[in-house]
Scaffold this motif. Structure first.
Motif, PDB file in Angstrom:
ATOM      1  N   LEU A  95       0.835  -1.207   0.000  1.00 11.71           N
ATOM      2  CA  LEU A  95       0.000   0.000   0.000  1.00 11.71           C
ATOM      3  C   LEU A  95       0.869   1.257   0.000  1.00 11.71           C
ATOM      4  O   LEU A  95       0.562   2.242  -0.692  1.00 11.71           O
ATOM      5  N   GLY A  96       1.972   1.237   0.755  1.00  7.78           N
ATOM      6  CA  GLY A  96       2.880   2.391   0.810  1.00  7.78           C
ATOM      7  C   GLY A  96       3.514   2.693  -0.537  1.00  7.78           C
ATOM      8  O   GLY A  96       3.642   3.870  -0.933  1.00  7.78           O
ATOM      9  N   LEU A  97       3.926   1.658  -1.263  1.00  7.21           N
ATOM     10  CA  LEU A  97       4.514   1.855  -2.595  1.00  7.21           C
ATOM     11  C   LEU A  97       3.505   2.457  -3.563  1.00  7.21           C
ATOM     12  O   LEU A  97       3.856   3.310  -4.396  1.00  7.21           O
ATOM     13  N   VAL A  98       2.243   2.045  -3.451  1.00  8.06           N
ATOM     14  CA  VAL A  98       1.211   2.614  -4.328  1.00  8.06           C
ATOM     15  C   VAL A  98       0.972   4.088  -3.981  1.00  8.06           C
ATOM     16  O   VAL A  98       0.726   4.904  -4.872  1.00  8.06           O
TER      17      VAL A  98
ATOM     18  N   ARG B  55       5.072   3.798 -12.763  1.00 14.86           N
ATOM     19  CA  ARG B  55       4.143   2.684 -12.984  1.00 14.86           C
ATOM     20  C   ARG B  55       4.763   1.368 -12.506  1.00 14.86           C
ATOM     21  O   ARG B  55       4.063   0.482 -12.021  1.00 14.86           O
ATOM     22  N   GLY B  56       6.076   1.235 -12.642  1.00 16.29           N
ATOM     23  CA  GLY B  56       6.769   0.042 -12.159  1.00 16.29           C
ATOM     24  C   GLY B  56       6.653  -0.093 -10.649  1.00 16.29           C
ATOM     25  O   GLY B  56       6.388  -1.187 -10.124  1.00 16.29           O
ATOM     26  N   ILE B  57       6.859   1.028  -9.925  1.00 15.30           N
ATOM     27  CA  ILE B  57       6.714   1.027  -8.466  1.00 15.30           C
ATOM     28  C   ILE B  57       5.271   0.675  -8.089  1.00 15.30           C
ATOM     29  O   ILE B  57       5.023  -0.099  -7.157  1.00 15.30           O
ATOM     30  N   GLN B  58       4.331   1.233  -8.847  1.00 16.16           N
ATOM     31  CA  GLN B  58       2.917   0.935  -8.595  1.00 16.16           C
ATOM     32  C   GLN B  58       2.618  -0.550  -8.813  1.00 16.16           C
ATOM     33  O   GLN B  58       1.892  -1.166  -8.030  1.00 16.16           O
ATOM     34  N   ALA B  59       3.212  -1.115  -9.867  1.00 17.66           N
ATOM     35  CA  ALA B  59       2.991  -2.534 -10.168  1.00 17.66           C
ATOM     36  C   ALA B  59       3.532  -3.426  -9.049  1.00 17.66           C
ATOM     37  O   ALA B  59       2.890  -4.409  -8.655  1.00 17.66           O
ATOM     38  N   ILE B  60       4.720  -3.097  -8.533  1.00 15.38           N
ATOM     39  CA  ILE B  60       5.292  -3.875  -7.427  1.00 15.38           C
ATOM     40  C   ILE B  60       4.384  -3.793  -6.198  1.00 15.38           C
ATOM     41  O   ILE B  60       4.097  -4.792  -5.540  1.00 15.38           O
ATOM     42  N   GLY B  61       3.937  -2.574  -5.897  1.00 15.05           N
ATOM     43  CA  GLY B  61       3.076  -2.383  -4.733  1.00 15.05           C
ATOM     44  C   GLY B  61       1.766  -3.138  -4.838  1.00 15.05           C
ATOM     45  O   GLY B  61       1.365  -3.848  -3.905  1.00 15.05           O
ATOM     46  N   THR B  62       1.096  -3.012  -5.978  1.00 17.48           N
ATOM     47  CA  THR B  62      -0.208  -3.683  -6.130  1.00 17.48           C
ATOM     48  C   THR B  62      -0.044  -5.198  -6.242  1.00 17.48           C
ATOM     49  O   THR B  62      -0.959  -5.941  -5.885  1.00 17.48           O
ATOM     50  N   SER B  63       1.120  -5.658  -6.722  1.00  9.61           N
ATOM     51  CA  SER B  63       1.372  -7.101  -6.816  1.00  9.61           C
ATOM     52  C   SER B  63       1.437  -7.751  -5.432  1.00  9.61           C
ATOM     53  O   SER B  63       1.184  -8.951  -5.289  1.00  9.61           O
ATOM     54  N   ALA B  64       1.794  -6.959  -4.426  1.00 11.27           N
ATOM     55  CA  ALA B  64       1.880  -7.498  -3.064  1.00 11.27           C
ATOM     56  C   ALA B  64       0.513  -7.743  -2.463  1.00 11.27           C
ATOM     57  O   ALA B  64       0.356  -8.580  -1.560  1.00 11.27           O
TER      58      ALA B  64
ATOM     59  N   ILE C 208      -8.015   4.824   3.396  1.00 11.24           N
ATOM     60  CA  ILE C 208      -8.939   3.959   4.137  1.00 11.24           C
ATOM     61  C   ILE C 208      -8.333   2.573   4.331  1.00 11.24           C
ATOM     62  O   ILE C 208      -8.402   1.987   5.420  1.00 11.24           O
ATOM     63  N   GLY C 209      -7.704   2.038   3.263  1.00 13.36           N
ATOM     64  CA  GLY C 209      -7.110   0.706   3.331  1.00 13.36           C
ATOM     65  C   GLY C 209      -6.002   0.622   4.370  1.00 13.36           C
ATOM     66  O   GLY C 209      -5.934  -0.348   5.143  1.00 13.36           O
ATOM     67  N   ILE C 210      -5.121   1.613   4.405  1.00 13.40           N
ATOM     68  CA  ILE C 210      -4.018   1.624   5.379  1.00 13.40           C
ATOM     69  C   ILE C 210      -4.562   1.712   6.801  1.00 13.40           C
ATOM     70  O   ILE C 210      -4.100   1.002   7.708  1.00 13.40           O
ATOM     71  N   ALA C 211      -5.564   2.592   7.023  1.00 15.33           N
ATOM     72  CA  ALA C 211      -6.132   2.755   8.364  1.00 15.33           C
ATOM     73  C   ALA C 211      -6.773   1.450   8.839  1.00 15.33           C
ATOM     74  O   ALA C 211      -6.545   1.006   9.981  1.00 15.33           O
ATOM     75  N   LEU C 212      -7.572   0.818   7.987  1.00 21.47           N
ATOM     76  CA  LEU C 212      -8.233  -0.426   8.372  1.00 21.47           C
ATOM     77  C   LEU C 212      -7.227  -1.544   8.614  1.00 21.47           C
ATOM     78  O   LEU C 212      -7.383  -2.341   9.555  1.00 21.47           O
ATOM     79  N   THR C 213      -6.194  -1.618   7.759  1.00 25.28           N
ATOM     80  CA  THR C 213      -5.161  -2.654   7.923  1.00 25.28           C
ATOM     81  C   THR C 213      -4.430  -2.473   9.240  1.00 25.28           C
ATOM     82  O   THR C 213      -4.219  -3.436  10.001  1.00 25.28           O
ATOM     83  N   TRP C 214      -4.035  -1.252   9.531  1.00 24.74           N
ATOM     84  CA  TRP C 214      -3.264  -0.945  10.744  1.00 24.74           C
ATOM     85  C   TRP C 214      -4.063  -1.268  12.012  1.00 24.74           C
ATOM     86  O   TRP C 214      -3.531  -1.826  12.970  1.00 24.74           O
ATOM     87  N   ILE C 215      -5.365  -0.952  11.985  1.00 23.09           N
ATOM     88  CA  ILE C 215      -6.186  -1.085  13.191  1.00 23.09           C
ATOM     89  C   ILE C 215      -6.724  -2.504  13.383  1.00 23.09           C
ATOM     90  O   ILE C 215      -6.678  -3.049  14.500  1.00 23.09           O
TER      91      ILE C 215
END
Length: 447
Positions: free
Chosen positions: A81-84, A104-113, A174-181
């Motif tokens: 999520l951080g890379l995206v 876009r490469g950084i985005q692809a790595i992030g979303t691939s995770a 929203i995704g980061i907040a929900l994941t963290w909590i």
């Protein structure tokens, strides 16, 4: 608050992460004409902007899936999520194509995770209806891919092509907040020693890249040297992985499960047709028919809505009739859809474009959920992780092939003649799907 009470928030967090890869894969399709004008790009350049995303995703999805098992799924999910976040902020500021490709490469790595780590989170935290939840994630991914052009088309009207990157930010927040909590902390398995297959990863990356270079270069002719190198690297990868105790990709899995391997092939071919249509029509509607990006997005809504509607209908159909009849019906509907591409002209009304897209959407909606459910009917629960990872890689390979077809077919520009060339290729793909679907449903197991 107990884990059971947190389940809805965990599923929501994972779902928000899972939609980012397919959404960003297809949302950019409507922005391609504007990006091409701003950076003075050729059709091949545009193909690389799309295809590089899939190459990176195909390489990193199984790799990051393994890393999430080693270092923790929540950690890898948050890093993804951080890379995206980084790429979504910096990509719109790109001064040229190389920088945009890097972002876009950084985005692809992030979303691939997010998909493999997300499935791992679900399997380790959700105790009820796991398969139904994982199936729902797949539907979320497919639906977001189908809605991407519509969302992109509407947003571009207000902020130009950079807005397709900024739209990720509220989803990410929203995704980061929900994941963290709500997602529990990772528990490391200290009893098992892990060893990454570095050479296997390198060989896999090289042969995927070589095949991509070969396919994208077909518009200039057949590059014999690249083809030979791609074949040799593929063979080297196979024999190296076959003898590994802890391989990057378990090639024995395919040898022992021919039916399963062919389901992956069917999924690749199905994706080729769907994504080739998804990639070409937004540009065709704008460049040839002269419609706005907003109208292109609305027209593309026909593809996404019918694909989405068919998912629950096909699921119930298969519960009653098994897989064979629905999947064979989807293949023949798909054949009708690719033949209808020949009816698309430079004066075609948008209503007719919507009809053509709807037929492809119906076919893909049945095939997508049908092939996934058929796959999991042959897979033991403990093997569902490798199956889901390889299924995503199959989708990326299909996207790569579709991008290559797009680059070759429209190398001389977007026009009706080149659309017919692409349609001819897709007819061949649709015909090949018929015997394959007959075979994979021969030994089907009922839902």
């Amino acid at each position: 608050m107990s884990l059971r009470k947190n389940e809805k928030f965990i599923i929501l967090a994972v779902s928000l992460g899972v939609i980012l890869n397919p959404l960003n894969t297809t949302m950019i399709t409507v922005a391609l004409p504007a990006i091409q004008r701003d950076f003075q790009l050729s059709a091949t350049d545009i193909s690389w902007l799309i295809a590089s995303y899939f190459i990176i995703s195909a390489i990193f999805t199984p790799l990051i899936g393994k890393l999430s098992d080693i270092y923790g799924r929540k950690l890898i999910f948050l890093i993804g999520l951080g890379l995206v976040v980084v790429s979504s902020i910096l990509a719109p500021l790109s001064p040229n194509l190389p920088v945009l490709l890097a972002m876009r490469g950084i985005q692809a790595i992030g979303t691939s995770a997010l998909f493999p780590a997300g499935v791992g989170i679900i399997r380790h935290t959700i105790q009820h209806n796991q398969n139904r939840v994982i199936g729902t994630l797949a539907v979320f991914a497919t639906t977001s891919a189908a809605f991407g052009p519509t969302i992109g088309g509407i947003l571009i009207q207000f902020g130009g092509w950079p807005v397709i990157f900024y739209v990720n930010l509220p989803i990410l927040a929203i995704g980061i907040a929900l994941t963290w909590i709500f997602i529990p902390k990772d528990k490391r398995n200290k009893e098992k020693a892990y060893k990454l297959d570095i050479l296997g990863i390198l060989l896999f990356s090289l042969f995927i890249t070589c095949w991509m270079v070969f396919l994208l270069g077909l518009e200039q002719g057949v590059q014999i040297g690249t083809l030979i190198l791609a074949i040799l690297l593929t063979i080297a990868f196979y024999f190296y992985e076959k003898n590994r105790e802890e391989p990057f990709i378990n090639v024995h899995f395919f040898r022992k499960n021919l039916n399963v391997a062919l389901i992956f092939v069917q999924y690749i071919l199905s994706t080729v047709i769907f994504f080739a249509v998804l990639l070409s029509f937004p540009t065709f509607i704008q460049s040839v028919l002269g419609a706005s990006s907003q109208m292109a997005g609305i027209a593309m809504l026909s593809l996404s809505i019918f694909a989405m509607i068919m998912t629950p209908i096909a699921t119930r159909w298969m519960e009653r009739a098994g897989f064979r009849i629905p999947l064979l019906a989807s293949v023949f509907i798909g054949l009708v859809g690719v033949f209808l591409l020949f009816t698309v002209k430079d004066d075609s009304p948008l209503v007719w474009i919507g009809v053509v897209l709807a037929v492809t959407g119906i076919s893909n909606g049945i095939q997508n959920i049908g092939l996934q459910n058929l796959l999991y009917s042959f897979i033991d629960v403990e093997e569902s992780g490798i199956a889901s990872g390889l299924l995503m890689t199959s989708r990326f390979i299909g996207n790569i092939l579709a991008s290559s077809i797009y680059g070759v077919a429209f190398a001389t520009g977007m026009n009706v003649g080149n659309m017919s060339t692409m349609a001819l290729v897709l007819v061949v793909v649709a015909i090949v799907l018929v015997p394959g679907m007959l075979y994979v449903t021969m030994k089907e197991k009922r839902l």
